[in-house]
Write a protein that holds these residues in place. Structure first.
Motif, PDB file in Angstrom:
ATOM      1  N   THR A   1     -28.157  -2.201   8.781  1.00 60.84           N
ATOM      2  CA  THR A   1     -27.538  -3.145   9.908  1.00 60.84           C
ATOM      3  C   THR A   1     -28.168  -2.493  11.178  1.00 60.84           C
ATOM      4  O   THR A   1     -27.894  -1.475  11.335  1.00 60.84           O
ATOM      5  CB  THR A   1     -26.067  -2.791  10.012  1.00 60.84           C
ATOM      6  OG1 THR A   1     -25.502  -3.276   8.589  1.00 60.84           O
ATOM      7  CG2 THR A   1     -25.444  -3.920  10.863  1.00 60.84           C
TER       8      THR A   1
ATOM      9  N   ARG B   1     -24.971  -5.128   1.019  1.00 60.38           N
ATOM     10  CA  ARG B   1     -26.056  -4.271   1.484  1.00 60.38           C
ATOM     11  C   ARG B   1     -26.208  -3.294   0.558  1.00 60.38           C
ATOM     12  O   ARG B   1     -24.997  -2.527   0.165  1.00 60.38           O
ATOM     13  CB  ARG B   1     -25.872  -3.834   2.968  1.00 60.38           C
ATOM     14  CG  ARG B   1     -25.756  -4.752   3.977  1.00 60.38           C
ATOM     15  CD  ARG B   1     -27.289  -5.553   4.333  1.00 60.38           C
ATOM     16  NE  ARG B   1     -27.312  -6.096   5.673  1.00 60.38           N
ATOM     17  CZ  ARG B   1     -28.457  -6.573   5.933  1.00 60.38           C
ATOM     18  NH1 ARG B   1     -29.450  -6.697   5.189  1.00 60.38           N
ATOM     19  NH2 ARG B   1     -28.426  -7.032   7.073  1.00 60.38           N
TER      20      ARG B   1
ATOM     21  N   LEU C   1     -18.664  -7.000   9.507  1.00 57.22           N
ATOM     22  CA  LEU C   1     -19.200  -5.941   8.422  1.00 57.22           C
ATOM     23  C   LEU C   1     -18.012  -5.129   7.885  1.00 57.22           C
ATOM     24  O   LEU C   1     -17.051  -4.988   8.753  1.00 57.22           O
ATOM     25  CB  LEU C   1     -20.136  -5.069   9.060  1.00 57.22           C
ATOM     26  CG  LEU C   1     -20.794  -4.030   8.204  1.00 57.22           C
ATOM     27  CD1 LEU C   1     -22.104  -3.472   8.828  1.00 57.22           C
ATOM     28  CD2 LEU C   1     -19.752  -2.654   8.078  1.00 57.22           C
TER      29      LEU C   1
ATOM     30  N   GLU D   1     -21.360  -8.802   6.240  1.00 57.49           N
ATOM     31  CA  GLU D   1     -22.072  -8.078   5.367  1.00 57.49           C
ATOM     32  C   GLU D   1     -21.120  -6.940   4.649  1.00 57.49           C
ATOM     33  O   GLU D   1     -20.052  -6.545   5.117  1.00 57.49           O
ATOM     34  CB  GLU D   1     -23.062  -6.951   6.210  1.00 57.49           C
ATOM     35  CG  GLU D   1     -23.972  -7.652   6.911  1.00 57.49           C
ATOM     36  CD  GLU D   1     -24.986  -6.822   7.781  1.00 57.49           C
ATOM     37  OE1 GLU D   1     -24.816  -5.710   7.780  1.00 57.49           O
ATOM     38  OE2 GLU D   1     -25.492  -7.340   8.592  1.00 57.49           O
TER      39      GLU D   1
ATOM     40  N   ARG E   1     -22.359 -14.513   9.532  1.00 58.80           N
ATOM     41  CA  ARG E   1     -22.796 -13.382   8.468  1.00 58.80           C
ATOM     42  C   ARG E   1     -21.721 -12.503   8.177  1.00 58.80           C
ATOM     43  O   ARG E   1     -21.044 -11.965   9.172  1.00 58.80           O
ATOM     44  CB  ARG E   1     -24.146 -12.841   9.080  1.00 58.80           C
ATOM     45  CG  ARG E   1     -24.881 -11.753   7.900  1.00 58.80           C
ATOM     46  CD  ARG E   1     -26.146 -11.204   8.558  1.00 58.80           C
ATOM     47  NE  ARG E   1     -25.810 -10.082   9.313  1.00 58.80           N
ATOM     48  CZ  ARG E   1     -26.409  -9.961  10.516  1.00 58.80           C
ATOM     49  NH1 ARG E   1     -26.703 -10.995  11.267  1.00 58.80           N
ATOM     50  NH2 ARG E   1     -25.874  -8.868  11.110  1.00 58.80           N
TER      51      ARG E   1
ATOM     52  N   THR F   1     -20.331 -12.283  13.353  1.00 59.87           N
ATOM     53  CA  THR F   1     -20.995 -11.381  12.727  1.00 59.87           C
ATOM     54  C   THR F   1     -19.638 -10.294  12.263  1.00 59.87           C
ATOM     55  O   THR F   1     -19.279  -9.708  12.988  1.00 59.87           O
ATOM     56  CB  THR F   1     -22.087 -10.642  13.112  1.00 59.87           C
ATOM     57  OG1 THR F   1     -22.885 -11.552  13.766  1.00 59.87           O
ATOM     58  CG2 THR F   1     -23.058  -9.892  12.485  1.00 59.87           C
TER      59      THR F   1
ATOM     60  N   TYR G   1     -20.413  -3.203   2.461  1.00 61.62           N
ATOM     61  CA  TYR G   1     -20.922  -2.024   1.919  1.00 61.62           C
ATOM     62  C   TYR G   1     -20.109  -1.616   0.884  1.00 61.62           C
ATOM     63  O   TYR G   1     -19.058  -1.094   1.530  1.00 61.62           O
ATOM     64  CB  TYR G   1     -21.135  -1.156   3.028  1.00 61.62           C
ATOM     65  CG  TYR G   1     -22.621  -1.087   3.899  1.00 61.62           C
ATOM     66  CD1 TYR G   1     -23.726  -0.576   3.761  1.00 61.62           C
ATOM     67  CD2 TYR G   1     -22.515  -2.002   4.872  1.00 61.62           C
ATOM     68  CE1 TYR G   1     -24.809  -0.840   4.644  1.00 61.62           C
ATOM     69  CE2 TYR G   1     -23.557  -2.355   5.841  1.00 61.62           C
ATOM     70  CZ  TYR G   1     -24.757  -1.691   5.345  1.00 61.62           C
ATOM     71  OH  TYR G   1     -25.819  -1.933   6.166  1.00 61.62           O
TER      72      TYR G   1
ATOM     73  N   VAL H   1     -22.923 -11.073   2.152  1.00 60.53           N
ATOM     74  CA  VAL H   1     -24.161 -10.360   1.798  1.00 60.53           C
ATOM     75  C   VAL H   1     -23.906  -8.854   1.600  1.00 60.53           C
ATOM     76  O   VAL H   1     -23.248  -8.124   2.451  1.00 60.53           O
ATOM     77  CB  VAL H   1     -25.165 -10.399   3.260  1.00 60.53           C
ATOM     78  CG1 VAL H   1     -26.383  -9.694   2.885  1.00 60.53           C
ATOM     79  CG2 VAL H   1     -25.474 -11.854   3.651  1.00 60.53           C
TER      80      VAL H   1
END
Ligand SMILES: C[S@@+](CC[C@H](N)C(=O)[O-])C[C@H]1O[C@@H](n2cnc3c(N)ncnc32)[C@H](O)[C@@H]1O
Length: 238
Positions: A128, A118, A74, A97, A95, A72, A99, A116
């Motif tokens: 999150t 956000r 981000l 993510e 995944r 995962t 921003y 993805v």
């Protein structure tokens, strides 16, 4: 409106981001014409620093950042996705993510890499959940935003990383700011963006993340504009 001194004009370019950092459509078009990925086009052609992104990724691999196979991820402020693209060559997350305040770039990354996007309020990762991310990263973002924006994101990064996970980001610390480097910025810096380059004390980062349960594992310098930035690698205590 005209009599009041205002004209309404249709915006013709899709510039995005707090500092209008890189025009979206023109860059994607130029990269395609050059037969390069957008990231490589920015490094090689726009910045004249071929291999710059790759060298940071290589440093991170050498420090074991991808060794556990993060599932995962981000990323804050991926922009064109030059670090995102190369991160995906190092691991296969379930995944990823992002921003990102620049909507055209965020949409492009979703379409191109299946990440993805956000909702991005500016300094929060609220969508999150706590302790849910293996690797949280941001590259060349915290030297373009205000102090408060950066430290609010720092709190959020520590909140979302899972125990044993890592946080990677760069900041222009005092390590990068000896008198010679400051002189170089004075003579050659400044691209018209008022907020760039913003400095951040190293000890503020180390002490803050320590107070939030994250230990500094390693650090190294990477190119930033006419000088350097310091990449910090933190690990969340198990
Ligand atoms: C200098 S660019 C770096 C982009 C990319 N990481 C790279 O190194 O190529 C800064 C990026 O951060 C984004 N950004 C600026 N402020 C932000 C914020 N508050 N939250 C999320 N992204 C932000 C900008 O839109 C831009 O994509």
């Amino acid at each position: 409106m005209g009599r009041a001194g205002f004209d309404i004009v249709r915006s013709t370019d899709n510039r995005g981001g707090v500092d209008d950092f890189i025009p979206f459509e023109a860059t994607v078009r130029a990269a395609r014409a050059a037969g390069l990925s957008v990231g490589d086009y920015i490094d090689e052609v726009m910045n004249g620093t071929p291999g710059a992104t790759r060298s940071t990724i290589d440093e991170l691999r050498g420090r074991g950042v991808y060794a556990d196979g993060p599932r995962t991820l981000l990323e804050i402020g991926p922009g064109s996705g030059r670090y995102l693209e190369k991160t995906l060559q190092e691991c296969s997350p379930q995944r990823y993510e992002i921003y990102e305040t620049a909507a055209p770039w965020a949409g492009y990354l979703v379409e191109t890499f299946g990440v993805v996007a956000r909702p991005t309020e500016g300094s929060s990762l609220a969508p999150t959940p706590d302790a849910s991310v293996d690797l949280v990263q941001a590259h060349k973002v915290f030297n373009t935003v205000t102090f408060l924006c950066a430290v609010r994101y720092f709190h959020e990064m520590a909140r979302v990383v899972r125990p044993g996970g890592r946080i990677v980001f760069d900041v222009m610390t005092e390590t990068c700011l000896d008198p010679a480097a400051v002189g170089t910025w004075v003579r050659e810096g400044g691209s018209g963006h008022d907020s760039f380059p913003a400095a951040m004390p190293r000890a503020v980062c180390v002490d803050l993340f320590d107070s939030l349960g994250c230990t500094l594992e390693s650090s190294f310098l990477a190119p930033l504009g006419v000088a350097t930035t310091e990449v910090l690698v933190f690990a969340r205590k198990p």
